[in-house]
Design an enzyme around this catalytic site. Structure first.
Site, mmCIF file in Angstrom:
data_model
loop_
_atom_site.group_PDB
_atom_site.id
_atom_site.type_symbol
_atom_site.label_atom_id
_atom_site.label_comp_id
_atom_site.label_asym_id
_atom_site.label_seq_id
_atom_site.Cartn_x
_atom_site.Cartn_y
_atom_site.Cartn_z
ATOM 1 C CB SER A 1 -0.892 0.008 1.247
ATOM 2 O OG SER A 1 -1.410 1.314 1.431
ATOM 3 C CG HIS B 1 -3.992 -1.504 -1.540
ATOM 4 N ND1 HIS B 1 -5.130 -2.245 -1.819
ATOM 5 C CD2 HIS B 1 -4.338 -0.668 -0.532
ATOM 6 C CE1 HIS B 1 -6.106 -1.872 -1.011
ATOM 7 N NE2 HIS B 1 -5.656 -0.903 -0.219
ATOM 8 C CG ASP C 1 -5.137 2.585 0.917
ATOM 9 O OD1 ASP C 1 -6.080 1.785 0.816
ATOM 10 O OD2 ASP C 1 -4.015 2.267 1.370
ATOM 11 C CG MET D 1 -8.426 7.331 2.425
ATOM 12 S SD MET D 1 -7.628 7.336 4.036
ATOM 13 C CE MET D 1 -6.740 5.780 3.969
ATOM 14 C CG HIS E 1 -9.361 0.332 -0.397
ATOM 15 N ND1 HIS E 1 -8.714 0.107 0.805
ATOM 16 C CD2 HIS E 1 -10.686 0.374 -0.102
ATOM 17 C CE1 HIS E 1 -9.611 0.014 1.772
ATOM 18 N NE2 HIS E 1 -10.815 0.183 1.253
ATOM 19 C CG MET F 1 -11.391 3.469 2.063
ATOM 20 S SD MET F 1 -9.824 3.452 2.949
ATOM 21 C CE MET F 1 -8.686 3.494 1.566
ATOM 22 C CG MET G 1 -11.755 -2.495 5.378
ATOM 23 S SD MET G 1 -10.251 -2.125 4.455
ATOM 24 C CE MET G 1 -9.258 -1.257 5.675
ATOM 25 C CG ASP H 1 -6.229 -2.602 3.305
ATOM 26 O OD1 ASP H 1 -5.151 -2.323 3.868
ATOM 27 O OD2 ASP H 1 -6.858 -1.800 2.583
HETATM 28 C C1 DX5 Z 1 -6.411 1.827 5.641
HETATM 29 C C2 DX5 Z 1 -5.941 1.495 4.240
HETATM 30 C C3 DX5 Z 1 -4.828 0.513 4.201
HETATM 31 C C4 DX5 Z 1 -3.545 1.007 4.836
HETATM 32 C C5 DX5 Z 1 -2.783 -0.195 5.326
HETATM 33 O O1 DX5 Z 1 -7.555 2.595 5.570
HETATM 34 O O2 DX5 Z 1 -7.001 0.935 3.498
HETATM 35 O O3 DX5 Z 1 -4.579 0.068 2.879
HETATM 36 O O4 DX5 Z 1 -2.729 1.713 3.956
HETATM 37 O O5 DX5 Z 1 -1.662 0.264 6.000
HETATM 38 P P1 DX5 Z 1 -0.969 -0.595 7.133
HETATM 39 O O6 DX5 Z 1 -0.433 -1.833 6.473
HETATM 40 O O7 DX5 Z 1 0.083 0.305 7.637
HETATM 41 O O8 DX5 Z 1 -2.014 -0.926 8.157
HETATM 42 ZN ZN ZN Z 2 -6.546 -0.054 1.500
#
Ligand code: DX5
Ligand code: ZN
Length: 227
Positions: free
Chosen positions: A7, A32, A34, A36, A65, A67, A136, A174
């Site tokens: 990620s 990956h 993320d 947000m 991903h 969010m 998650m 994740d």
């Molecule tokens: C959290 C994200 C994850 C995050 C994981 O909301 O969806 O993908 O980056 O990071 P680590 O491995 O540090 O928990």
């Molecule tokens: Zn993620």
């Protein structure tokens, strides 16, 4: 085969290209990403322009991903930017069938994400429509959080449902994924491991990917031997 999906949330955003090259060298299978929005989750990260830039520096699949609230409004932009896999949170999708069809019609692999406390029951009908289910293992919004151990049993139950129904959806996990919990995650059925801090928090991210992959593959062999 278990896939490793670093990620980039845990990487240095000023040096994303270099970070991606390093994990590629280590044998990463997927990148990956993320996304947000500051509404669905209390944090803001990146959008389609960043995906487009990353697309230019790697041939690995980009696992986006989302969010975000109202993901339908942004899916086309992420596909245009180069997303290969797109996952949406079930908590944000009142018309999940339509959303998943949209992703598929644009040529990307559709995935659905469940927060830790969201029941697997919400997936009953959708399981046949997705390429992967992202469970998650922390509450989404931030990297470097502590893994929620009760999600292991949920992963195991999901694996049984998928097998029982003869479906091909893969299980991705994740949040807080580390060398410590990889044996439990893979042992219970995880097939794609997202990891941020464990990989980019290591001074040698390539070696961190190699280590996680070797451990995961060994655990997958053990799982098959036991099953
Ligand atoms: C959290 C994200 C994850 C995050 C994981 O909301 O969806 O993908 O980056 O990071 P680590 O491995 O540090 O928990
Ligand atoms: Zn993620």
């Amino acid at each position: 085969m278990v896939q490793i999906a670093p990620s980039i949330l845990a990487a240095d955003f000023a040096r994303l290209g270099e970070a991606i090259r390093l994990v590629e060298t280590g044998g990463a299978d997927v990148i990956h990403v993320d996304v947000m929005d500051g509404h669905f989750v209390p944090n803001i990260t990146m959008g389609p322009p960043v995906v487009a830039s990353i697309r230019k520096v790697t041939t690995l699949p980009l696992d986006v991903h989302l969010m975000i609230e109202d993901p339908d409004a942004y899916i086309q932009s992420f596909v245009d930017a180069g997303a290969d896999w797109i996952s949406v949170h079930i908590e944000t999708c009142p018309h999940l069938d339509r959303t998943l069809q949209l992703i598929q019609s644009l040529g990307a692999k559709p995935g659905v994400v469940l927060n830790p406390a969201t029941s697997l029951r919400t997936l009953d009908e959708a399981l046949r429509l997705v390429d992967y289910v992202l469970i998650m293992t922390v509450n989404p919004g931030f990297g470097a959080q502590r893994f929620r151990p009760y999600t292991l049993e949920k992963i195991q139950r999901l694996r049984k449902v998928i097998q029982h129904k003869g479906l091909s959806a893969r299980i991705e996990v994740d949040g807080g994924v580390s060398l410590e919990n990889v044996p439990d995650l893979v042992g219970n059925g995880a097939e794609i491991l997202v990891a941020g801090t464990q990989i980019f928090g290591d001074p040698d991210p390539a070696a961190a990917v190699r280590k996680m992959k070797a451990l995961a593959e060994q655990c997958a062999v053990d799982r098959q031997t036991i099953a």
